[in-house]
Design an enzyme around this catalytic site. Structure first.
Site, PDB file in Angstrom:
ATOM      1  N   ASP A 511      94.676  18.995  -0.917  1.00 38.60           N
ATOM      2  CA  ASP A 511      94.125  18.096   0.102  1.00 38.60           C
ATOM      3  C   ASP A 511      94.611  18.599   1.465  1.00 38.60           C
ATOM      4  OD1 ASP A 511      93.006  15.817   1.245  1.00 38.60           O
ATOM      5  OD2 ASP A 511      94.693  14.524   0.709  1.00 38.60           O
ATOM      6  N   GLU A 514      92.373  21.648   5.822  1.00 39.54           N
ATOM      7  CA  GLU A 514      91.437  22.090   6.896  1.00 39.54           C
ATOM      8  C   GLU A 514      92.077  23.105   7.822  1.00 39.54           C
ATOM      9  OE1 GLU A 514      92.061  18.882   6.096  1.00 39.54           O
ATOM     10  OE2 GLU A 514      90.321  18.784   4.782  1.00 39.54           O
ATOM     11  N   ASP A 587      87.143  11.329   2.754  1.00 45.34           N
ATOM     12  CA  ASP A 587      87.424   9.899   2.909  1.00 45.34           C
ATOM     13  C   ASP A 587      86.203   9.108   3.353  1.00 45.34           C
ATOM     14  OD1 ASP A 587      89.874  10.774   2.223  1.00 45.34           O
ATOM     15  OD2 ASP A 587      90.770  10.559   4.213  1.00 45.34           O
TER      16      ASP A 587
HETATM   17  C1  NOJ Z   1      93.480  12.250   2.308  1.00 46.27           C
HETATM   18  C2  NOJ Z   1      92.556  12.416   1.144  1.00 46.27           C
HETATM   19  O1  NOJ Z   1      91.252  12.619   1.566  1.00 46.27           O
HETATM   20  C3  NOJ Z   1      92.684  11.222   0.230  1.00 46.27           C
HETATM   21  O2  NOJ Z   1      91.809  11.376  -0.856  1.00 46.27           O
HETATM   22  C4  NOJ Z   1      94.118  11.074  -0.216  1.00 46.27           C
HETATM   23  O3  NOJ Z   1      94.241   9.929  -1.023  1.00 46.27           O
HETATM   24  C5  NOJ Z   1      95.037  10.962   0.977  1.00 46.27           C
HETATM   25  N1  NOJ Z   1      94.842  12.091   1.850  1.00 46.27           N
HETATM   26  C6  NOJ Z   1      96.513  10.891   0.580  1.00 46.27           C
HETATM   27  O4  NOJ Z   1      96.889  12.046  -0.061  1.00 46.27           O
END
Ligand code: NOJ
Length: 922
Positions: A511, A514, A587
């Site tokens: 995660d 980017e 998200d």
């Molecule tokens: C951002 C991610 O997109 C999300 O899916 C994750 O739960 C959080 N970071 C925490 O790791």
């Protein structure tokens, strides 16, 4: 005082309703290269192609200014141009500064994306012919062979490159037809020049000054363009400039961690693939790919945008014009001739590689949440799935499972026995995924950090020190994954020895790659940060997440001694990421608009190679009302990657928490996915061999059906199923367009609907509309177990939907679901063909696999359901063996539901799935 605090809290709460913080991100007019480029007028390019010749199998030229230059200006040095031609109709055009003219620095050319096999497909050009269009030198063009029926043309003055069909001189794709090409050359800074750029308190030192590139690209025989993910927007890309377009940003490609992204916007989010596909009424597609990892902005130009520029364009071909701008790098572009949409996708994939074949378990349902608190929580969730008879395969742990956000560690109080926890899941055939992000906590007692800093493995800031940014653990540094040595070091961290507490059933989630930097400009790394060899972050930004994903996937391959297929989910991606694993759309929010936009987002990803993708089921932010959650499960069951996930501030939402009725609905939705796993797995293999995505736009299967071109509410799963989401509350009806001339059968009821029509259908809460196309055969497994692994030996059901000629065809691929032995031929691949009342199973496994490994299966076919069979059928004869099998009118079961109607069903034909056989209906 209390009142003020209360008001402040109220203010904050109101901010979180729609809190996409637009101001944190740069708009085009705050981005000098974008603003400058958008101001330029068509025809402003003064470059002409000189010294055109064939050298080393390429057509080469120099691009030089036509008119003598003004003495006050910096001289425009000649640029080098080369056109190379590859098998299957691919033209590669490169334009760069001439290294022999001593540019201040070598411009960055993205390595490691083009697959090595691609070079072997190069066709060595022997000669170019010259054409004079209007009898003088200004009309001169050099023409080379591209593929049968196609030629590549370099017009000299003004310079333009295009591909055309030989017959009728019809154009396919062209570059610089509108004379918008511009290439800012690197210069040495003069004393009075200020090259710095400022944005919201951040200063970009820009030591090499302006270095942007831009040009126009036109697609012919085209009515729509698609692709260039990632944006939360419609699938057919809406124009961003020109008549009828209100102010709009260009489509931005810049990998960003955008908090609460909105559902209809051209702004850049987590990933970038600079590959566009066109399609039009002719049924033809073409494509264009720019291999460049710097920030890119792309305008789609509305018809008539060029009405006043006086440039002559072919008038007998429909056309879409686009305008591409980037901050840095070189021109390294690929033109794909199609002519079918699947051809374009294959051509693109021959450059960037085919999607990895996933493990079977990863194509099933995943249960995630930020966070499952502790081992007891994990055990509880796991057992509730069993209690409620809901299958699932993977339980995920988010950042809180670690010791203070130090990846590769476990919180000792909450997860004291990680191995035992994984083993308990594995005993039921289940797996676990843990998160590993690229930001490494700067903590001197953390071995990973000590090791990385000692070795000098971090990305460096503009002053040469380890770049220090803020992320989940606080102060963090980031491994320089552009460097192969550092990738190799990173990949070692996944060994069982290094990742203490990991077991063979544990896989990984990348995660924030980017990369996300909370205190950086636009929540990412400053552009003047430095990578291996002095490469500036601005040149590489969009590929950072790609390299991190690559290093992690390689780590899992090494961990398993090259015998276990990796599973790594990544948030950031770039062209080529399909070789390393799955991605999701980040998200999203728990609202109907985000449910709706998940479809065009997944379609765009599939079209550009990322066939293994999904959206968080339920929506990450916010609490979905049960109806939305149920609808999301019903749609998500058809996403290639199917995972429920939620933010830590949301209420718990496992499928059994909303009353029995809703539990039953979500159970049915998940079971549909398990029923269809053999079909999905066959499609993943198709993607792995051909690049054709698992989930496809309708027009990929029906290229001439205009009504399908801008439909992004419905999609095809493979060539056989069509799924239409329900995107509003309390829907009683849905309008569903069914393409083509043949009928479609409702998956649950077996009711037939005519193709080529929009049907207004009644819908209930039980399911979303889904249909099987007449003429196809879909393999299923109809017995329910706890996980996909436990279904391994279960028998198959075939569902044949007959077309108007009483024929149907379909395929089934299976292997061990786990290892790489399939690459050596250890798989079963059958084609089922029904015609003249006979169903035949044929072997279509490649006759000369690379190795001589074999895969066998004891699985039998326990039931064959036939939809649309007209003659009365009584019995069936199975060959070899001349055994009789009963035929009855059975219920049309699907995903645990007993659908209506009776379908002709051959019961217990008992044939083995890996063998040749024939069944005659008598
Ligand atoms: C951002 C991610 O997109 C999300 O899916 C994750 O739960 C959080 N970071 C925490 O790791």
């Amino acid at each position: 005082m209390k009142r003020i605090a209360f008001l402040f809290l109220l203010f904050l709460a109101s901010q979180t309703v729609h809190s996409w913080k637009k101001d944190e991100f740069r708009a085009c007019d705050q981005t000098p290269f974008c603003k400058r480029a958008r101001f330029r007028k068509p025809g402003s390019c003064t470059l002409i192609a000189a010294d055109v010749s064939i050298s080393d199998g390429d057509l080469t030229a120099k691009l030089v200014p036509k008119a003598p230059q003004d003495h006050d200006q910096d001289p425009i040095k000649p640029l080098t141009l080369s056109i190379s031609v590859y098998q299957d109709g691919i033209l590669r055009l490169k334009i760069d500064e001439d290294p022999s003219l001593d540019p201040p620095k070598k411009r960055f050319q993205v390595p490691d994306v083009i697959v090595p096999e691609f070079e072997s497909k190069k066709l060595w050009l022997q000669s170019a012919s010259t054409e004079k269009l209007d009898g003088n030198n200004a009309g001169l063009s050099s023409v080379v062979y591209l593929s049968d029926g196609y030629e590549a043309v370099l017009r000299h003055d003004p310079f333009e490159v295009y591909v055309r069909e030989k017959a009728g001189n019809r154009r396919v794709v062209s570059l610089n037809s509108h004379g918008l090409f511009d290439f800012e050359q690197l210069r040495v800074k003069k004393e009075d020049e200020d090259w710095e750029e400022r944005f919201r308190g951040h200063t970009d030192t820009r030591p090499y000054g302006p270095q942007s590139i831009s040009f126009d690209v036109s697609f012919y025989e085209s009515d729509f363009v698609y692709g260039i993910p990632e944006h939360a927007s419609s699938f057919a890309l809406k124009p961003t400039r020109g008549p009828g377009v209100e102010e709009s940003e260009p489509y931005r490609l810049f990998n960003l961690d955008v908090f609460e992204y909105v559902h209809d916007s051209p702004f850049g989010i987590y990933g970038s693939i600079p590959f566009m596909v066109s399609h039009g009424k002719s049924g033809k597609s073409s494509g264009f790919f720019w291999l460049n990892a710097a920030e890119m902005q792309i305008d789609v130009l509305a018809k008539g945008w060029d009405a006043e520029d006086g440039i002559l364009m072919p008038i007998d071909q429909s056309r879409i014009d686009t305008f591409w701008m980037t901050e840095a790098g070189i021109v390294d572009t690929f033109f794909f001739i199609g002519p079918g949409p699947k051809d374009v996708v294959k051509q693109y994939m021959s450059v960037t590689g085919l999607p990895a074949m996933p493990q079977l378990f990863s194509t099933a349902y995943h249960q995630c949440r930020w966070n499952y608190r502790d081992e007891e929580d994990v055990e509880n969730v796991d057992s509730k799935f069993d209690e409620h008879d809901i299958p699932y395969d993977v339980l995920w742990l988010d950042i809180e499972h670690t010791d203070g956000k130090r990846y590769f560690t476990w919180d000792k109080l909450l997860f004291p026995h990680p191995e035992e926890m994984q083993r308990k899941l594995a005993a039921k055939g289940r797996h676990m995924v843990t998160i590993v992000d690229p930001h490494i906590k700067r903590d001197d007692s953390f071995d990973l950090h000590k090791d990385a800093s000692k070795r000098g493995y971090y990305v460096k800031d503009a002053s040469g020190k380890d770049f220090d940014g803020w992320c989940w653990p606080g102060s963090s540094s980031y491994p320089d994954v552009l460097n192969p040595e550092i990738r190799s070091w990173w990949s070692e961290k996944f060994s069982y020895k290094n990742y203490i507490g990991s077991t063979p059933s544990l896989y990984i989630w990348n995660d924030m790659n980017e990369p996300s930097v909370f205190n950086g400009p636009e929540v990412t790394m400053p552009r003047d940060v430095l990578h291996l060899g002095g490469v500036e972050h601005r040149e590489l930004h969009n590929a950072y997440g790609y390299y991190f994903h690559m290093a992690t996937a390689d780590g899992l391959v090494k961990r398993g001694d090259g015998k276990d297929r990796p599973f790594v989910l990544s948030r950031a991606f770039f062209a080529g990421s399909q070789r390393y694993g799955a991605v999701w759309t980040g998200d999203n929010s728990a609202d109907w608009d985000h449910l709706r936009v998940s479809v065009p987002m997944i379609l765009s990803l599939g079209l550009t190679g990322m066939s293994f993708s999904g959206a968080d089921v339920g929506g990450f932010f916010g609490n979905p009302e049960p109806e939305l959650l149920v609808r999301w499960y019903q749609l998500g069951a058809y996403y290639p990657f199917f995972r429920g996930h939620a933010h830590h501030d949301t209420k718990r939402r496992e499928p059994w928490l909303f009353g029995e009725r809703n539990t039953a609905l979500m159970r049915d939705a998940i079971r549909i996915r398990y029923t269809l796993l053999p079909y999905f797995y066959t499609l993943f293999r198709e993607a792995n061999v051909t690049g054709v995505p698992v989930v496809r736009p309708l027009w990929m299967e029906f290229p001439s059906d205009e009504a399908a071109f801008s439909n992004d509410e419905a999609f095809m799963v493979g060539n056989s199923l069509l799924v239409q989401g329900i995107y509003e509350t309390r829907a009683k009806h849905a309008s569903v367009y069914l393409p083509g001339k043949e009928s479609w059968y409702d998956l649950r009821t077996g009711t037939a609907y005519k193709g080529g029509k929009t049907h207004k259908l009644e819908v209930s809460e039980e399911s979303i509309p889904a249909f099987q196309r007449a003429g196809t055969i879909v393999p299923r497994k109809d017995r329910f177990r706890r996980s996909s692994t436990q279904m391994m030996h279960d028998p198959f059901t075939l569902v044949m939907a007959l077309n108007s000629s009483q024929e149907a065809e379909g395929e089934l691929y299976l292997d061990d679901g786990k290892s790489f032995d399939f690459k050596q031929g250890a798989y079963i691949h059958r084609r089922f063909v029904f015609s003249n009342g006979h169903l035949t199973s044929l072997n279509v496994a490649s006759s000369s696999p690379l190795g001589n490994s074999r895969f066998s299966s004891d699985c039998i076919i326990e039931r064959i359901i036939i939809l649309g069979y007209t003659p009365g059928a009584k019995t069936a004869l199975v060959e070899p063996g001349n055994q009789k099998a009963e035929i009855e009118l059975g219920p049309l079961r699907f995903g645990g539901q007993h659908g209506g109607g009776g379908a002709v069903t051959i019961r217990k034909p008992g044939v083995r799935v890996g063998e040749d056989w024939k069944i005659k209906i008598l």
